[in-house]
Design a protein around this motif. Structure first.
Motif: not given
Length: 96
Positions: A7, A9, A43, A49-51, A87-88
């Motif tokens: 994840t 941002t 998102s 927010r991106y994945h 990032p997470s």
């Protein structure tokens, strides 16, 4: 197979440049040992927010092989200037 979900941002005003940087980094993932698939999702409700969803043969293929590779360094060089925060990252497996 597992999926890495990162994840990320960013500043949404820089979205086009970030997406171009991720596209430029994609070949470094594709060349990695244990690579399976690659996708970037944005998102709708939270456009900053991106994945990043990357399929790997195993967690080790991502965390050991890729993270120790030159390709990982290229990915970080291309993408990290856009990160608003670190990032997470988590790994998931399909159960159903």
């Amino acid at each position: 197979m597992i999926h890495e979900i990162a994840t990320i941002t960013i500043d949404p005003a820089r979205a086009a440049d970030f997406e171009a940087a991720v596209a430029a980094a994609r070949p470094h993932f594709e060349a990695a040992t244990g690579f399976v698939s690659f996708g970037l999702q944005r998102s709708i409700e939270t456009p900053e927010r991106y994945h990043l969803v990357v399929g790997w043969e195993s967690v080790e293929a991502h965390m050991v092989d890729f993270r120790a590779s030159e390709g990982f360094q290229h990915w970080r060089t291309l993408a990290s200037p856009f990160f608003a925060a670190p990032p997470s990252v988590e790994h998931v497996s399909t159960v159903i």
